[in-house]
Scaffold this motif. Structure first.
Motif, PDB file in Angstrom:
ATOM      1  N   GLU A   1       0.821  -1.220   0.000  1.00 14.31           N
ATOM      2  CA  GLU A   1       0.000   0.000   0.000  1.00 14.31           C
ATOM      3  C   GLU A   1       0.856   1.272   0.000  1.00 14.31           C
ATOM      4  OE1 GLU A   1      -2.462  -3.316   1.370  1.00 14.31           O
ATOM      5  OE2 GLU A   1      -0.463  -2.636   1.934  1.00 14.31           O
ATOM      6  N   LEU A   2       2.111   1.146   0.381  1.00 11.88           N
ATOM      7  CA  LEU A   2       3.042   2.276   0.405  1.00 11.88           C
ATOM      8  C   LEU A   2       3.529   2.540  -1.016  1.00 11.88           C
ATOM      9  CD1 LEU A   2       4.785   4.325   1.932  1.00 11.88           C
ATOM     10  CD2 LEU A   2       6.360   2.471   2.475  1.00 11.88           C
ATOM     11  N   LYS A   3       3.068   3.631  -1.608  1.00 13.98           N
ATOM     12  CA  LYS A   3       3.351   3.914  -3.021  1.00 13.98           C
ATOM     13  C   LYS A   3       4.600   4.758  -3.232  1.00 13.98           C
ATOM     14  CE  LYS A   3      -0.191   1.582  -4.099  1.00 13.98           C
ATOM     15  NZ  LYS A   3       0.040   0.202  -4.487  1.00 13.98           N
TER      16      LYS A   3
ATOM     17  N   PHE B   1      13.541  19.739  14.219  1.00 16.89           N
ATOM     18  CA  PHE B   1      13.482  18.300  14.002  1.00 16.89           C
ATOM     19  C   PHE B   1      14.685  17.837  13.198  1.00 16.89           C
ATOM     20  CE2 PHE B   1       9.193  19.314  15.188  1.00 16.89           C
ATOM     21  CZ  PHE B   1       8.825  18.228  15.968  1.00 16.89           C
ATOM     22  N   ASP B   2      15.025  16.556  13.353  1.00 19.41           N
ATOM     23  CA  ASP B   2      16.233  15.995  12.747  1.00 19.41           C
ATOM     24  C   ASP B   2      15.985  15.249  11.441  1.00 19.41           C
ATOM     25  OD1 ASP B   2      18.217  16.604  14.881  1.00 19.41           O
ATOM     26  OD2 ASP B   2      16.885  15.338  16.080  1.00 19.41           O
ATOM     27  N   MET B   3      14.774  14.785  11.234  1.00 22.93           N
ATOM     28  CA  MET B   3      14.500  13.939  10.072  1.00 22.93           C
ATOM     29  C   MET B   3      13.058  14.124   9.624  1.00 22.93           C
ATOM     30  SD  MET B   3      14.496   9.778   9.863  1.00 22.93           S
ATOM     31  CE  MET B   3      16.245   9.540   9.863  1.00 22.93           C
ATOM     32  N   CYS B   4      12.844  13.972   8.306  1.00 26.93           N
ATOM     33  CA  CYS B   4      11.507  14.052   7.729  1.00 26.93           C
ATOM     34  C   CYS B   4      11.216  12.786   6.921  1.00 26.93           C
ATOM     35  CB  CYS B   4      11.415  15.268   6.824  1.00 26.93           C
ATOM     36  SG  CYS B   4       9.808  15.468   6.031  1.00 26.93           S
ATOM     37  N   LEU B   5      10.057  12.226   7.154  1.00 24.07           N
ATOM     38  CA  LEU B   5       9.546  11.081   6.392  1.00 24.07           C
ATOM     39  C   LEU B   5       8.348  11.561   5.586  1.00 24.07           C
ATOM     40  CD1 LEU B   5       9.037   7.990   5.810  1.00 24.07           C
ATOM     41  CD2 LEU B   5       7.608   8.026   7.876  1.00 24.07           C
ATOM     42  N   ILE B   6       8.354  11.278   4.289  1.00 22.62           N
ATOM     43  CA  ILE B   6       7.212  11.588   3.432  1.00 22.62           C
ATOM     44  C   ILE B   6       6.780  10.301   2.752  1.00 22.62           C
ATOM     45  CG2 ILE B   6       6.393  12.886   1.420  1.00 22.62           C
ATOM     46  CD1 ILE B   6       8.644  14.927   2.087  1.00 22.62           C
ATOM     47  N   THR B   7       5.519   9.939   2.923  1.00 22.72           N
ATOM     48  CA  THR B   7       4.985   8.738   2.285  1.00 22.72           C
ATOM     49  C   THR B   7       3.688   9.079   1.569  1.00 22.72           C
ATOM     50  OG1 THR B   7       3.897   8.134   4.367  1.00 22.72           O
ATOM     51  CG2 THR B   7       6.011   7.091   3.905  1.00 22.72           C
ATOM     52  N   HIS B   8       3.385   8.305   0.528  1.00 22.43           N
ATOM     53  CA  HIS B   8       2.150   8.486  -0.238  1.00 22.43           C
ATOM     54  C   HIS B   8       1.388   7.169  -0.292  1.00 22.43           C
ATOM     55  CE1 HIS B   8       4.242  11.869  -2.732  1.00 22.43           C
ATOM     56  NE2 HIS B   8       3.999  12.242  -1.501  1.00 22.43           N
ATOM     57  N   PHE B   9       0.085   7.299  -0.221  1.00 25.71           N
ATOM     58  CA  PHE B   9      -0.827   6.156  -0.297  1.00 25.71           C
ATOM     59  C   PHE B   9      -1.959   6.522  -1.248  1.00 25.71           C
ATOM     60  CE2 PHE B   9       1.313   6.232   3.721  1.00 25.71           C
ATOM     61  CZ  PHE B   9       1.729   4.930   3.888  1.00 25.71           C
TER      62      PHE B   9
END
Length: 100
Positions: free
Chosen positions: A39-41, A56-64
């Motif tokens: 499901e993680l596109k 903040f130290d880190m960024c996560l970007i996810t698309h569904f």
């Protein structure tokens, strides 16, 4: 499409090199989720340009594709393992989900 963005603040470490190793460890674990959760596109994981980040130290970007895909991701056993690592390495987390 749903964008799920998360910011992480890492714990204080004994040295900059120890923090760098922790960031690399979490980055690898997060990126591996692409291989485990269909499901993680899309996924991007990027540290702040400096290890001495003022926020903040880190960024996560996810698309569904939809919220149902994000819901599968949230409870997926592989994601839950990574959450354990997040809890071990970080002190703060902020997230936002939005349609795009």
């Amino acid at each position: 499409m749903i964008n799920h963005t998360v910011l992480f603040k890492f714990k204080d470490f004994d040295s900059p090199s120890a923090k760098k190793v922790a960031i690399e460890k979490l980055t690898a674990a997060l990126l591996n989720l692409k291989n485990e959760i269909s499901e993680l596109k899309h996924i991007e994981v990027n540290p702040h340009y400096t290890l001495d980040a003022p926020s903040f130290d880190m960024c996560l970007i996810t698309h569904f594709e939809n919220i149902a895909g994000l819901d599968v991701y949230r409870v997926h056993p592989e994601h839950l393992k990574v959450i354990g690592l997040v809890e071990e390495l970080t002190t703060e987390r902020a997230a936002v989900d939005f349609n795009f």
